[in-house]
Design an enzyme around this catalytic site. Structure first.
Site, PDB file in Angstrom:
ATOM      1  N   LEU A  29      53.777 -43.275   8.787  1.00 28.82           N
ATOM      2  CA  LEU A  29      53.090 -43.133  10.073  1.00 28.82           C
ATOM      3  C   LEU A  29      52.167 -41.926   9.970  1.00 28.82           C
ATOM      4  O   LEU A  29      52.617 -40.794   9.856  1.00 28.82           O
ATOM      5  CB  LEU A  29      54.130 -42.956  11.185  1.00 28.82           C
ATOM      6  N   HIS A 139      54.132 -44.760  17.899  1.00 37.35           N
ATOM      7  CA  HIS A 139      54.301 -45.567  16.673  1.00 37.35           C
ATOM      8  C   HIS A 139      54.946 -46.930  16.918  1.00 37.35           C
ATOM      9  O   HIS A 139      55.030 -47.746  16.025  1.00 37.35           O
ATOM     10  CB  HIS A 139      55.025 -44.785  15.583  1.00 37.35           C
ATOM     11  N   LYS A 312      57.396 -29.798  11.530  1.00 34.89           N
ATOM     12  CA  LYS A 312      56.682 -29.879  12.809  1.00 34.89           C
ATOM     13  C   LYS A 312      55.994 -28.556  13.125  1.00 34.89           C
ATOM     14  O   LYS A 312      55.037 -28.510  13.887  1.00 34.89           O
ATOM     15  CB  LYS A 312      57.656 -30.207  13.951  1.00 34.89           C
TER      16      LYS A 312
END
Length: 424
Positions: A29, A139, A312
């Site tokens: 993704l 997604h 992240k």
């Protein structure tokens, strides 16, 4: 419905690893931008280890598989309109790698004005003032977009049977041959159409989506779907012990069947946002794992924590750049020199949020093999060859600055105030 990984692993590997691998497609993704880390462009192009980007590491992993087993596992990137152009430019550099790379784009949806509930976009163009009017719808859009792109049919035509889907920023999401074997050779002869890898929660993961059983089917419950009154209960590590890593193994034939029957049912997540101009908008999104309830014979596998290594923030980046991990053929593994299998808890303050600021504040990445917990706040810089052990807390108050000198060893230390050491 949730199996321990040890049980899957105990079945061993297939005799014909190559023929099993040849039925697999790796899907990453790749719709996200690096904005949360102060970078422009696709997040997958941020350097994470020895100048290698997320995308470099992914390509290295798959190339290593293809060379080792003489197979043809392709890589598919699901881009968004935000990342497509930049990603395609960079793909030329892999033209000599032993990995076929395909891309397709996820959809582009109009943001909705929260007051009027009308689309913000004035027309379907995507340029100028209109760029903020559109968003990629999460997604969960993978099923429709993959199918509509024609790539799903192409891959089925090439004899591919399963996709392994994961976030490109999860460095732990490598192809696992034991899980693949379990899918290709189901123990009860009943093919499993959907596997979700889950792992045990720690305090860092209280917001992760979890699996529940409802009417005989597995379902994914995300924090955004939980009523405010129950959020604390949802975050409880004792009540919900596992969370979704977003590493998913899905049958291509099942995706095609469900897509053609229009039978993929995903809960819609309402994501409120405020645009730069102060306009309040709503984005309607879906999550790829939420489709688990539409597939037959789906399964959760409780995998080791090492399969979930997301980057992240720059705090995560510090961990993966450090000597806690060694890099081999694109895969990061925890160093054998670390005595505990757990990852230290690292919290870097707002001065470190952007990648360029973060890099400027470390002359070299500290030795963190014996670190349990690190908190850094304020204007702090680290000299070369610093060693951090146990619990280290460094706080420079507003207007103060702390320079940790080269070669310093901080073990179970709290450093605060103003510290500018000019010579060691």
């Amino acid at each position: 419905m949730i199996q321990p990984y040890e049980k899957i692993k105990a079945r061993g590997l297939p005799d014909n690893i190559s023929s099993v691998l040849n039925k697999l497609v790796v899907v990453k993704l790749n719709g996200g931008l690096g904005t949360s880390m102060g970078c422009k462009g696709p997040k997958s192009l941020i350097g994470v280890r020895n100048e290698n980007t997320f995308l470099d590491l992914t390509v290295q992993q798959i190339e290593h598989l293809n060379k080792t087993y003489n197979t043809d596992v392709p890589l598919v990137l699901m881009n968004s309109f935000n990342t497509d152009e930049d990603t395609k430019k960079i793909l030329q550099k892999y033209s000599h790698c032993r990995v076929k790379i395909y891309t397709f784009n996820q959809s582009r949806y109009p943001r909705i004005n929260k007051e009027s509930l009308l689309p913000v976009a004035k027309d379907v163009s995507y340029s100028g003032e209109n760029t903020e009017a559109w968003y990629p719808p999460g997604h969960g859009d993978i099923y429709a977009s993959f199918y509509n792109s024609g790539l799903l049919d192409t891959l089925i035509g090439e004899g591919k049977e399963y996709i392994f889907v994961s976030n490109i920023d999860n460095l732990g999401a490598t192809v696992d041959l034991y899980i693949l074997n379990h899918l290709m050779n189901p123990p009860n002869g009943k093919p499993c159409e959907f596997v979700m890898e889950v792992t045990n929660k720690t305090r860092a993961d209280v917001k992760g989506g979890t699996l529940t059983q409802y009417e005989g089917k597995l379902r994914l419950v995300e924090i955004a779907q939980v009523p405010k009154a129950h959020v604390d209960e949802f975050k409880s590590v004792s009540k919900f012990k596992i969370f979704n890593t977003n590493n998913l193994w899905i049958s291509l034939a099942a995706v095609k069947r469900l897509q053609e029957q229009n039978a993929i049912d995903m809960e819609i997540i309402v994501n409120p946002k405020t645009l730069d101009g102060g306009l309040n908008v709503i984005q309607l999104e879906t999550a790829v794992g939420a489709a688990i309830k539409s597939f037959e014979n789906s399964l959760g596998i409780n995998v080791p924590r090492s399969r979930f290594l997301p980057v992240k923030t720059t705090s995560d980046l510090l961990l993966v750049m450090s000597n806690l991990y060694s890099l081999n053929a694109g895969s990061l593994t925890m160093s054998e020199k670390r005595e505990f299998p757990t990852v230290p808890l690292v919290k870097l303050g707002s001065s470190f949020t952007k990648v360029q600021d973060y890099l400027r504040r470390f002359e070299s990445i500290p030795d963190m093999l014996e670190l349990d917990h690190l908190t850094v706040s304020g204007d702090v810089t680290f000299g070369k060859n610093v060693s951090l052990k146990g619990t280290v807390i460094i706080i420079a108050n507003h207007g103060d600055r702390i320079d940790i000198p080269p070669g310093a060893v901080l073990e179970n230390k709290i450093v605060s105030g103003n510290l500018r050491i000019l010579d060691h």
